[in-house]
Design an enzyme around this catalytic site. Structure first.
Site, PDB file in Angstrom:
ATOM      1  N   HIS A 109       0.527  -1.266   0.097  1.00  0.00           N
ATOM      2  CA  HIS A 109      -0.053  -0.437  -0.173  1.00  0.00           C
ATOM      3  C   HIS A 109       1.290   1.533  -0.132  1.00  0.00           C
ATOM      4  O   HIS A 109       0.446   2.158   0.681  1.00  0.00           O
ATOM      5  CB  HIS A 109      -0.382  -0.138   1.243  1.00  0.00           C
ATOM      6  CG  HIS A 109      -1.746  -1.139   1.087  1.00  0.00           C
ATOM      7  ND1 HIS A 109      -2.889  -1.306   2.212  1.00  0.00           N
ATOM      8  CD2 HIS A 109      -2.705  -1.596   0.031  1.00  0.00           C
ATOM      9  CE1 HIS A 109      -3.951  -1.940   1.722  1.00  0.00           C
ATOM     10  NE2 HIS A 109      -3.752  -2.880   0.679  1.00  0.00           N
ATOM     11  N   THR A 177      -4.248  -7.981  11.175  1.00  0.00           N
ATOM     12  CA  THR A 177      -4.897  -7.315  10.043  1.00  0.00           C
ATOM     13  C   THR A 177      -6.399  -7.544  10.057  1.00  0.00           C
ATOM     14  O   THR A 177      -6.967  -8.516  10.587  1.00  0.00           O
ATOM     15  CB  THR A 177      -4.355  -7.488   8.882  1.00  0.00           C
ATOM     16  OG1 THR A 177      -5.069  -6.963   7.313  1.00  0.00           O
ATOM     17  CG2 THR A 177      -3.602  -8.773   8.509  1.00  0.00           C
TER      18      THR A 177
HETATM   19  P1  NAD Z   1      -7.249  -2.267  10.812  1.00  0.00           P
HETATM   20  O1  NAD Z   1      -7.380  -1.504  11.371  1.00  0.00           O
HETATM   21  O2  NAD Z   1      -8.593  -2.181   9.758  1.00  0.00           O
HETATM   22  O3  NAD Z   1      -7.309  -3.943  11.408  1.00  0.00           O
HETATM   23  C1  NAD Z   1      -6.399  -4.040  12.794  1.00  0.00           C
HETATM   24  C2  NAD Z   1      -6.030  -5.008  13.130  1.00  0.00           C
HETATM   25  O4  NAD Z   1      -5.082  -5.696  14.602  1.00  0.00           O
HETATM   26  C3  NAD Z   1      -8.204  -5.398  13.980  1.00  0.00           C
HETATM   27  O5  NAD Z   1      -8.580  -6.837  13.685  1.00  0.00           O
HETATM   28  C4  NAD Z   1      -7.439  -4.719  15.403  1.00  0.00           C
HETATM   29  O6  NAD Z   1      -7.600  -5.798  16.525  1.00  0.00           O
HETATM   30  C5  NAD Z   1      -5.979  -5.338  15.186  1.00  0.00           C
HETATM   31  N1  NAD Z   1      -5.047  -5.365  16.660  1.00  0.00           N
HETATM   32  C6  NAD Z   1      -4.636  -4.078  17.103  1.00  0.00           C
HETATM   33  N2  NAD Z   1      -4.306  -3.270  17.950  1.00  0.00           N
HETATM   34  C7  NAD Z   1      -3.601  -5.006  17.726  1.00  0.00           C
HETATM   35  C8  NAD Z   1      -2.509  -5.284  18.998  1.00  0.00           C
HETATM   36  N3  NAD Z   1      -1.973  -4.918  19.838  1.00  0.00           N
HETATM   37  N4  NAD Z   1      -2.116  -6.444  18.331  1.00  0.00           N
HETATM   38  C9  NAD Z   1      -2.466  -7.419  17.536  1.00  0.00           C
HETATM   39  N5  NAD Z   1      -3.421  -6.833  16.422  1.00  0.00           N
HETATM   40  C10 NAD Z   1      -4.149  -5.581  17.378  1.00  0.00           C
HETATM   41  O7  NAD Z   1      -6.254  -2.676   9.104  1.00  0.00           O
HETATM   42  P2  NAD Z   1      -5.954  -3.335   8.414  1.00  0.00           P
HETATM   43  O8  NAD Z   1      -6.323  -4.815   8.194  1.00  0.00           O
HETATM   44  O9  NAD Z   1      -4.298  -3.181   8.165  1.00  0.00           O
HETATM   45  O10 NAD Z   1      -6.374  -2.141   7.348  1.00  0.00           O
HETATM   46  C11 NAD Z   1      -6.310  -1.502   7.008  1.00  0.00           C
HETATM   47  C12 NAD Z   1      -5.958  -0.484   5.657  1.00  0.00           C
HETATM   48  O11 NAD Z   1      -5.323   0.847   6.779  1.00  0.00           O
HETATM   49  C13 NAD Z   1      -4.113  -0.818   5.328  1.00  0.00           C
HETATM   50  O12 NAD Z   1      -4.746  -1.102   3.560  1.00  0.00           O
HETATM   51  C14 NAD Z   1      -3.365   0.018   5.710  1.00  0.00           C
HETATM   52  O13 NAD Z   1      -3.243   0.033   4.946  1.00  0.00           O
HETATM   53  C15 NAD Z   1      -4.062   0.839   6.789  1.00  0.00           C
HETATM   54  N6  NAD Z   1      -3.687   1.826   8.163  1.00  0.00           N
HETATM   55  C16 NAD Z   1      -2.324   1.439   8.360  1.00  0.00           C
HETATM   56  C17 NAD Z   1      -1.325   2.146   9.367  1.00  0.00           C
HETATM   57  C18 NAD Z   1       0.567   2.209   8.948  1.00  0.00           C
HETATM   58  O14 NAD Z   1       0.727   2.192   8.284  1.00  0.00           O
HETATM   59  N7  NAD Z   1       0.788   1.578  10.793  1.00  0.00           N
HETATM   60  C19 NAD Z   1      -2.467   2.214  10.312  1.00  0.00           C
HETATM   61  C20 NAD Z   1      -3.759   2.942  10.338  1.00  0.00           C
HETATM   62  C21 NAD Z   1      -3.930   1.814   8.540  1.00  0.00           C
END
Ligand code: NAD
Length: 234
Positions: A109, A177
């Site tokens: 992404h 994820t």
């Molecule tokens: P999402 O926010 O949809 O899901 C995050 C998942 O992680 C959830 O299922 C949640 O239960 C779990 N989670 C939360 N805290 C956790 C922890 N401490 N340990 C383990 N699991 C944990 O994110 P996604 O599935 O990556 O998809 C969202 C989209 O948003 C992606 O396309 C991504 O590119 C983007 N995004 C990226 C970032 C980043 O770069 N750090 C941050 C937010 C969103």
């Protein structure tokens, strides 16, 4: 685990959550107080480029104040030690995997710390702001640099490389994820069809949890180091 040679790991926002970077879902569908449609789509960028630049400029600045956590560190350790094929496919646009030392990694992404020139197609490492419409370092034209982040409705990067790796994998692991964003959410089914074992490590059951052979639930900083230690026989 002696029958496992090739590993593909999909990571999402949950891996970076304990480094202080908000996930999507934790914001109740909002991303840093914004609706996704207002900041993370090509239409939003056409409608209000200043809003989109301000949003990404703030996030680009913020991630540079964060540091990798024990989950990033453990995955980098596995990358360094694993003799077979190994690939981390991250949906994250932060750079915490590489700062932890992972090298067999691709950003499907895009990356916060890249700017993409839509005039000459050059990508440059970018740590500052884009709202003032700086010139592209390659072609010199101002006004064409945008965040090198794949927005909703755009095609993720390196899909051929990802599917090639998944089809060679003996083990597919999905970490942090939600299983809500496609095409990444479909990788587990591709891996199963190719004969790989599948494992989910996530805070809670993801939307696709039932597709995995095994699912472990808890914080990434606890689950991932424990799993890596087991893989490395420690
Ligand atoms: P999402 O926010 O949809 O899901 C995050 C998942 O992680 C959830 O299922 C949640 O239960 C779990 N989670 C939360 N805290 C956790 C922890 N401490 N340990 C383990 N699991 C944990 O994110 P996604 O599935 O990556 O998809 C969202 C989209 O948003 C992606 O396309 C991504 O590119 C983007 N995004 C990226 C970032 C980043 O770069 N750090 C941050 C937010 C969103």
């Amino acid at each position: 685990m002696t029958d496992i040679q090739n590993i593909v790991i999909l990571t999402g926002a949950g891996v970076s959550a304990e480094s202080g970077i908000d996930t999507f879902r934790d914001g109740g569908g909002l991303w840093e107080q914004h609706r996704v449609e207002d900041v993370a789509t090509p239409e939003a960028y056409i409608r209000d480029p200043d809003l989109v630049h301000r949003f990404y400029d703030a996030r680009r600045a913020a991630i540079q104040t964060k540091v990798p956590n024990a989950a990033h560190d453990a995955l980098a350790r596995l990358d360094a030690a694993w003799k077979g094929e190994f690939l981390i496919v991250t949906q994250n646009v932060d750079d915490l995997h590489e700062r932890a030392g992972a090298s067999r990694l691709l950003h499907m992404h895009g990356e916060h710390l890249n700017a993409w020139c839509t005039a000459c197609d050059n990508r440059s490492h970018w740590t500052g702001t884009l709202i003032e419409r700086p010139p592209c370092p390659a072609c010199g034209l101002p006004g064409y640099l945008r965040p090198d982040v794949v927005w909703f409705g755009e095609m993720p990067y390196r899909m051929e490389d990802i599917y090639r790796a998944i089809n060679r994998a003996d083990l597919f692991v999905s970490i942090g994820t939600s299983g809500a964003v496609y095409p990444a959410a479909g990788f587990v089914r591709e891996a199963r069809a190719a004969g790989a074992k599948t494992l989910e490590l996530n805070m809670e059951p993801s939307q696709g949890s039932h597709w995995f052979d095994e699912a472990r639930h808890g914080p990434a900083t606890a689950l991932v180091p424990a799993w890596v230690d087991a893989m490395l026989g420690r």
